[in-house]
Structures are given as C-alpha cells and as structure tokens.
Design an enzyme around this catalytic site. Structure first.
Site, PDB file in Angstrom:
ATOM      1  N   HIS A   9     -85.999  14.214   4.634  1.00  0.00           N
ATOM      2  CA  HIS A   9     -86.211  12.920   5.287  1.00  0.00           C
ATOM      3  C   HIS A   9     -85.410  12.909   6.587  1.00  0.00           C
ATOM      4  O   HIS A   9     -84.389  13.592   6.707  1.00  0.00           O
ATOM      5  CB  HIS A   9     -85.745  11.786   4.387  1.00  0.00           C
ATOM      6  CG  HIS A   9     -86.581  11.619   3.160  1.00  0.00           C
ATOM      7  ND1 HIS A   9     -86.615  10.434   2.459  1.00  0.00           N
ATOM      8  CD2 HIS A   9     -87.411  12.461   2.507  1.00  0.00           C
ATOM      9  CE1 HIS A   9     -87.430  10.557   1.423  1.00  0.00           C
ATOM     10  NE2 HIS A   9     -87.918  11.792   1.431  1.00  0.00           N
ATOM     11  N   GLU A  35     -83.319  10.878   7.934  1.00  0.00           N
ATOM     12  CA  GLU A  35     -81.908  10.531   7.807  1.00  0.00           C
ATOM     13  C   GLU A  35     -81.104  11.701   7.233  1.00  0.00           C
ATOM     14  O   GLU A  35     -80.006  11.996   7.700  1.00  0.00           O
ATOM     15  CB  GLU A  35     -81.742   9.300   6.900  1.00  0.00           C
ATOM     16  CG  GLU A  35     -82.423   8.059   7.420  1.00  0.00           C
ATOM     17  CD  GLU A  35     -83.863   7.890   6.946  1.00  0.00           C
ATOM     18  OE1 GLU A  35     -84.330   6.740   6.899  1.00  0.00           O
ATOM     19  OE2 GLU A  35     -84.541   8.900   6.627  1.00  0.00           O
ATOM     20  N   CYS A  56     -84.646   5.001   2.304  1.00  0.00           N
ATOM     21  CA  CYS A  56     -85.015   4.995   0.892  1.00  0.00           C
ATOM     22  C   CYS A  56     -83.749   5.271   0.074  1.00  0.00           C
ATOM     23  O   CYS A  56     -82.695   5.582   0.638  1.00  0.00           O
ATOM     24  CB  CYS A  56     -86.083   6.062   0.638  1.00  0.00           C
ATOM     25  SG  CYS A  56     -85.442   7.752   0.725  1.00  0.00           S
ATOM     26  N   CYS A  88     -82.010   8.573   0.995  1.00  0.00           N
ATOM     27  CA  CYS A  88     -81.304   8.542   2.275  1.00  0.00           C
ATOM     28  C   CYS A  88     -80.068   7.651   2.208  1.00  0.00           C
ATOM     29  O   CYS A  88     -79.040   7.969   2.816  1.00  0.00           O
ATOM     30  CB  CYS A  88     -82.249   8.102   3.382  1.00  0.00           C
ATOM     31  SG  CYS A  88     -83.619   9.264   3.589  1.00  0.00           S
TER      32      CYS A  88
END
Length: 164
Positions: A61, A63, A91, A94
């Site tokens: 992801h 992040e 999410c 993250c």
C-alpha cells in the site's frame, strides 16, 4: 467527510496535494489510486504509491511503501516525529504500520467512504476486530504448545538484540 476538529496547517494541505498527485499518476500507470508522503521533523520527504497489483504484493500500500522507503533511507525503524500524508484514509494495515513506525501524526484527504465509492471498500477490515471471534471472516486460533514462548526466551537471552 466530517469537518476536522482542529485547523489544518498549510503544509498539511501541500503534502496532501502531493500525495494526491502521486496517486493520480500511479492510477494512470500500473498501480492503484493511492499515494503517500512521509515527512520527517526536519523536513525530509519520502514518497510511496500503491504497488499491490504491479508487484503482486498485497502489503504494498502507498503508506507502507512510503514508510518502508523512509526507514530504509534513514537507517531506522523508528520514525518518531515524522508525519504521514495519505491521499486516502489509511486502512487498518496502513494504520498499524504507522503505529509500529511511531509516526507523530497521520493526515489524509479522501476517506474510507470515498474509497468505497471508487471501488476500494475496506469496511470489512475496519470492522474485523469489532466482530465476535467466532464470526470473523478469517479464523485466527491459538494453539497451546509447551514451546510457544521459546522465541521470546531466546530474544530475552540475546544481549546483542536491538530493542523496539
């Protein structure tokens, strides 16, 4: 999206716009529509974009990629004092990475509802820990083994370990 409780600093808006631009660029190439920027207390910037499908890595992801980049380039796993700016609400993966990295703060632009409207609904992940254990979508069960604490005992006995 709800109204922020505290005023948003100008630099937060600037970094969020950068994260959004990274996300747009990535979405038009081979990645997902997410971008992130980690900014250290002294102003160093580290970026990341979503590479889940491009790299076949469900943990890539934006992040997490930005946090990994910052840690690698700074030579540390502790980003105390740094701030994460994300194009979208992090999410649970993250957010967990942000907590493990000891980030000072997280700012985001789009929220989880905007993401769901765009085809990225992570409500199940946000709700996972609120479900009774027996109703969770992924069974996670303990097994009582006598040697279950051996790794922690080895860790405690290692005088050369790096505490975190």
């Amino acid at each position: 999206m709800s109204t922020p409780v505290s005023p948003v600093p100008a630099e937060a808006r600037e970094h969020l716009r950068e994260a959004i631009a990274l996300a747009v660029g990535n979405a038009t190439a081979d990645g997902g529509p997410f971008g992130a920027v980690v900014v250290t207390a002294d102003g160093r910037r580290f970026t990341g974009v979503n590479r889940v499908t491009a790299d076949n890595d469900p943990t890539a992801h934006a992040e997490v990629v930005a946090i990994r980049t910052a840690c690698r380039e700074l030579g540390t796993f502790d980003l105390s004092g740094a701030t994460l700016y994300a194009s979208c609400e992090p999410c649970p993966l993250c957010l967990s990475a942000s907590l493990w990295a000891r980030l000072h703060a997280v700012w985001f632009a789009a929220d989880r509802h905007d993401a769901a409207a765009g085809g990225f609904d992570d409500a199940e992940f946000h709700e996972y820990f609120t479900q009774p254990v027996e109703e969770r979508s992924l069974p996670v069960r303990p097994v009582d083994l006598q040697e279950r604490t051996a790794p922690f005992e080895a860790w405690a006995a290692n005088t050369a370990r790096t505490a975190y």
